[in-house]
Scaffold this motif. Structure first.
Motif, short mmCIF file in Angstrom:
data_model
loop_
_atom_site.label_atom_id
_atom_site.label_comp_id
_atom_site.label_asym_id
_atom_site.label_seq_id
_atom_site.Cartn_x
_atom_site.Cartn_y
_atom_site.Cartn_z
N ASN A 174 -8.85 -74.65 -15.70
CA ASN A 174 -7.81 -75.39 -16.04
C ASN A 174 -8.54 -76.62 -16.60
O ASN A 174 -9.74 -76.92 -16.22
N GLU A 175 -7.49 -77.41 -17.26
CA GLU A 175 -8.39 -78.54 -17.93
C GLU A 175 -8.06 -79.71 -17.14
O GLU A 175 -8.83 -80.94 -17.49
N PHE A 176 -7.34 -79.70 -16.05
CA PHE A 176 -6.98 -80.88 -15.47
C PHE A 176 -7.83 -81.27 -14.27
O PHE A 176 -8.17 -82.50 -14.07
N PHE A 177 -8.16 -80.22 -13.62
CA PHE A 177 -8.70 -80.40 -12.25
C PHE A 177 -9.90 -79.67 -12.06
O PHE A 177 -10.32 -78.61 -12.75
N LEU A 207 1.64 -77.38 -12.76
CA LEU A 207 0.74 -76.51 -13.07
C LEU A 207 0.49 -75.47 -11.91
O LEU A 207 0.89 -75.68 -10.97
N LYS A 208 0.14 -74.29 -12.09
CA LYS A 208 -0.28 -73.32 -11.15
C LYS A 208 -1.70 -73.02 -11.18
O LYS A 208 -2.28 -72.43 -12.12
N VAL A 231 4.17 -82.12 -11.45
CA VAL A 231 3.71 -83.44 -12.17
C VAL A 231 4.96 -84.43 -12.00
O VAL A 231 5.95 -84.17 -12.64
N LEU A 232 4.79 -85.34 -11.32
CA LEU A 232 5.93 -86.30 -11.13
C LEU A 232 6.07 -87.36 -12.42
O LEU A 232 5.01 -87.38 -13.21
N ASP A 233 7.36 -87.58 -12.71
CA ASP A 233 7.46 -88.13 -14.22
C ASP A 233 7.23 -89.63 -13.82
O ASP A 233 7.47 -90.50 -12.79
N ALA A 234 6.66 -90.47 -14.66
CA ALA A 234 6.65 -91.63 -14.89
C ALA A 234 7.19 -92.09 -16.31
O ALA A 234 7.25 -91.41 -17.27
N ASN A 235 7.61 -93.30 -16.34
CA ASN A 235 8.44 -93.62 -17.55
C ASN A 235 7.35 -94.19 -18.80
O ASN A 235 6.74 -95.18 -18.87
N ASP A 236 6.70 -93.06 -19.15
CA ASP A 236 5.48 -93.44 -20.15
C ASP A 236 6.07 -92.99 -21.59
O ASP A 236 5.21 -92.90 -22.47
#
Ligand SMILES: *[C@@H]1O[C@H](CO)[C@@H](O)[C@H](O)[C@H]1NC(C)=O
Ligand SMILES: *[C@@H]1O[C@H](CO)[C@@H](O)[C@H](O)[C@H]1NC(C)=O
Length: 844
Positions: A174-177, A207-208, A231-236
């Motif tokens: 995966n690309e994130f971790f 992500l799985k 993935v928890l939301d942030a006001n981005d």
């Protein structure tokens, strides 16, 4: 034989035996190894041989195997002395996680009793996979976590030992971790997730991943756990509109609450970060804020106030949308509202300058007013056309685009139309079109173009003579069609001479009222007709005027008593002495009383009566009623007194009648003397007698003619109307008895007994009214009159006498009133004949 190691007593025994064996045997100990999980019958070692025992002696010496624990796991074949695996050996069961694991065996033989110790090592095989405690691990990671953030994971466990329990971890790609391994002091390993790329909930809300653990055995075993990363939301994410600019076209004058546009922003975040509020940007001017409102929650923009194309045809509304995150984020868009024109404005008409009033003599093309039209709408809604109603003598001329001139198109006449109410209509090209009007009152100013006008060119006025001085006899009135001073009429007399005197000594005209006054008593005997002109003039500049002719007939009144004609000789004190021979018979004319009356008509018609006298001679004489002849009633005789005094009353027919008396003295003489005297007297008065007869004849003719001429003039009038007028030659100046006056047909006054009046238009006519039997100044004239009357019209005279007779009979009955009417009717017709113009008759 199987030795069981299961009981606790046995374990205690085993421990003691072990101690004993170490103590007895020392180092002479057998050591075998066998892998765990070996199959039944697996060869372990040649235990009999290795112990130095003969195969044959095994049975007799009661060879047996004793084990402190799990004695049945291994067995010895007494035939061949081989140690083999009897049942499944699980190292993990025997020894757990300890690295060393062996089975201790005691081999016992009798005769002699010998004890041997055998150690069988159980070797580990990789029979256990790495195990995770859960099937799935959940991790919640805010998307805002920074790179290299670490997230420890629960590792796997492996029941094997050594290499077989040596775990390595692997993460699904995966690309994130990436995975990091942490080794603890006791050589345990923990996998840790390390963030290598920023998370984006909006892109990958979860992500799985799969975490795989692999042990070091051969063959290796793997175990895996799935990682669910939330993935928890942030006001981005800022809220966004799908377009930066929205264009809206709408008609003006929309009702309040009309939807302009429904804005839909979107926010990729979730939850409260996604909740949005719409608002106008702070840059939006207050004017626009007033006109529109935005629903904070839904994003609908609605009309809030009158929106007028003519105020502003476009609005730019900057809209912000803000989410409720912390910190909030803002999105922007622009709404361009373009208004479309509606035909909601009427044209305007403005009369900018007026040059009023317009003189009626203004030239065609004169500009009267300037008119400008306008319409606030645009396009055809604002295109204005102008029209003028009613179609008077005006027109609209377009001077430039929306400017018009009101121009005079034809000549004006204030007297026919003094003003115009014009309406200028401006109409736009909308559908439906709107219009406006402006009214222009055009007043036409007067110009002195009309002279004062009398209703008739001539007036006939009858005035009785002897009027009081200054008496009002007539009023002239002229009308002027103009106004103001142009119509202010003043009257004046057109001066001329009347005989010896000036006209103004007879009459005057009041300048303002037009009243005509007779300044002095008029005398019919002096002046029968006064003809003059009155001029009317207006006060315009220059003034205009016109004349009217007044024919003032002076009517006769009985103001003259009969006057006796004094005999040329033999008179004394008004008495006439007549000598009459006694020989005369009845009917003998002894004298004739001659009287004249200066009046005319009835007033001059004399009758004679004998007044009774003291002498009583009444029976002897009589007097002719109209002739004045005194004649005898019978033959004279001696008894009659020789001197007789007769009183003759001469009376005219006026109202009241005036009288005169004549005294006639009659002396009866003898025949010879009388003849002489008589003949002398007769000879002396022959001419006068003839004249007297004529006077009476004329009088009778006059009275008769009053009636007959009524008929006659009617006939003549008809004849004149029907036929061409007779030649004017008869009205020549050469004939002395004709007194021709001016061509207007005026009368002239004359003291002559016989008067002729001739009109320019008509044939000469005998003046039947205006004769005036006064003193005979000239015998020639008398003769001529006589000739004309007696000889020239013999046959006519006969008819006339018949008519006179009839008329007189009628007249006696109808008396004066009727005859006066006849007279006036006659005058009327006579006047008509002369003037030949229809007119009214004024009788005063
Ligand atoms: C916003 O959403 C409403 C309702 O779905 C829709 O009627 C409207 O047309 C949308 N507005 C725009 C600008 O797309
Ligand atoms: C009126 O009469 C006078 C005198 O005869 C003359 O001078 C004048 O022109 C006349 N006016 C008109 C308008 O006829």
């Amino acid at each position: 034989m199987v030795f069981r190691w299961s009981s606790p007593e046995a374990r205690c025994l085993l421990l003691s035996l072990l101690l004993l064996a170490f103590w007895e045997e020392g180092s002479g100990q057998l050591h075998y190894s066998v892998p765990e999980e070996a199959k039944h019958g697996t060869f372990v070692g040649r235990i009999a041989q290795d112990l130095g025992l003969e195969l044959a002696e095994l049975v007799p010496r009661l060879f047996r195997l004793a084990s402190k624990d799990r004695g049945d796991l291994l067995e010895v074949n007494l035939q061949n002395g081989i140690l083999f695996v009897n049942s499944r050996i699980d190292r993990e069961e025997l020894c757990g996680r300890s690295v060393e694991c062996s089975i201790h065996l005691e081999v016992i033989v009798d005769r002699p009793l010998q004890v041997f110790h055998v150690e069988v090592e159980v070797k580990d095989i990789n029979d256990n996979p790495p195990m995770f405690s859960v099937k799935e691990q959940k991790l919640s990671i805010p998307e805002s976590r920074l790179l290299d953030s670490r997230f420890p994971l629960e590792g796997a466990s492996d029941a094997d030992v050594g290499e077989n329990a040596m775990l390595t971890y692997k993460l699904s790609p995966n690309e994130f971790f990436i995975l990091d391994i942490i080794k603890t002091k006791d050589k345990d390993k923990f996998p840790v997730l390390v963030l290598r790329k920023l998370l984006d909930r909006e892109e990958n809300p979860q992500l799985k991943l799969l975490l795989t653990a692999t042990d070091g055995g051969k063959p290796e075993f793997t175990g895996s756990v799935s990682l669910l990363i939330l993935v928890l939301d942030a006001n981005d994410n800022a809220p966004v509109f799908d377009r930066p600019v929205y264009e809206v076209k709408m008609y003006e004058n929309q009702a309040n609450q009309t939807l302009v546009i429904w804005l839909n922003a979107s926010d990729a975040d979730e939850g409260i970060n996604k909740e949005m509020m719409y608002s106008f940007s702070s840059l939006v001017p207050p004017m626009v804020r007033r006109k529109f409102q935005i629903n904070e929650r839904t994003g609908e923009i609605k009309v809030n106030d009158a929106i007028d194309f003519e105020d502003s045809n476009a609005y730019e509304i900057l809209v912000d949308v803000t989410d409720k995150g912390n910190p909030p984020m803002v999105g922007h868009c622009t709404v361009l509202v373009e208004l479309l024109d509606e035909n909601d404005n009427s044209p305007e008409v403005v009369v900018t300058s007026l040059s009023l009033p317009v003189k009626e003599d203004a030239l065609v093309g004169t500009v009267i007013a300037l008119i400008s039209v306008s319409d606030q709408d645009s396009g055809s809604n604002g295109q204005v056309t102008c029209s003028l109603t009613p179609h008077g003598p005006f027109k609209l001329v377009s001077t430039y685009k929306n400017y018009y001139s009101l121009v005079l198109d034809s000549v004006l006449d204030r007297e026919s139309v003094s003003g115009f109410e014009l309406v200028v209509t401006a109409r736009d090209g909308g559908s439906p079109s709107l219009w406006a009007t402006a009214s222009v009152s055009v007043e036409v100013a007067d110009v002195n173009d009309n002279a004062p006008a009398f209703p008739q060119p001539e007036y006939t006025v009858f005035v009785k003579e002897n009027n009081p001085p200054g008496c009002h006899i007539f009023t002239v009135s002229a009308q002027d069609a103009d106004t103001q001073e142009n119509a202010q009429v003043s009257y004046s007399l057109v001066e001329r001479r009347v005989g010896e005197r000036a006209l103004s000594s007879y009459v005057s005209v009041h300048g303002e009222s037009g009243k005509v006054y007779a300044l002095q008593p008029l005398d019919h005997e002096e002046l029968e007709l006064l003809q003059f002109q009155v001029s009317a003039r207006d006060a315009g500049v220059p003034p205009l005027g016109s004349n009217v002719t007044l024919l003032v007939f002076v009517l006769d009144e009985n103001d003259n008593a009969p006057a006796l004609l004094t005999p040329p000789a033999g008179s004394a004190g008004g008495a006439v002495t007549e000598l009459v021979p006694r020989s005369v018979g009845a009917g003998h004319v002894v004298a004739k009383v001659r009287a004249v009356d200066a009046d005319s008509g009835y007033n001059a018609w004399l009758s004679y009566e004998l007044q009774p006298t003291a002498g009583g001679g009444r029976s002897l004489f009589r007097v002719g009623l109209y002739t004045g002849e005194i004649s005898t009633t019978r033959a004279l005789d001696e008894a009659d007194p020789s001197r007789q005094s007769l009183l003759v009353l001469v009376r005219d027919h006026g109202e009241p009648p005036l009288t005169a008396t004549a005294t006639v003295l009659v002396s009866l003489t003898e025949s010879g003397q009388a003849q002489k005297v008589s003949s002398r007297a007769l000879a002396g008065s022959a001419v006068q007698e003839a004249a007297l007869v004529d006077v009476n004849v004329y009088l009778i003719i006059a009275i008769c003619a009053v009636s007959s001429l009524l008929v006659l003039t009617l006939l003549l009038y008809t004849a004149l109307r029907c036929s061409a007028p007779p030649s004017e030659g008869e009205c020549g100046p050469g004939k002395p008895r004709l007194v021709c006056s001016s061509a207007v047909g005026s009368w002239s006054y004359s003291q002559q007994r016989g008067q002729r009046v001739c009109s320019g238009e008509g044939p000469p006519k005998t003046d039947l009214m205006a004769f005036s039997p006064s003193l005979p100044p000239c015998p020639v004239v008398e003769v001529e009159v006589e000739d004309q009357s007696v000889e020239g019209n013999q046959s006519r005279k006969v008819g006339c006498y018949i008519f006179i007779f009839v008329f007189c009979v009628v007249n006696i009955f109808s008396h004066r009133i009727f005859s006066n009417i006849y007279l006036r009717i006659f005058l009327f017709f006579e006047y008509r004949l002369y003037s030949n113009v229809p007119s009214n008759t004024f009788v005063i």
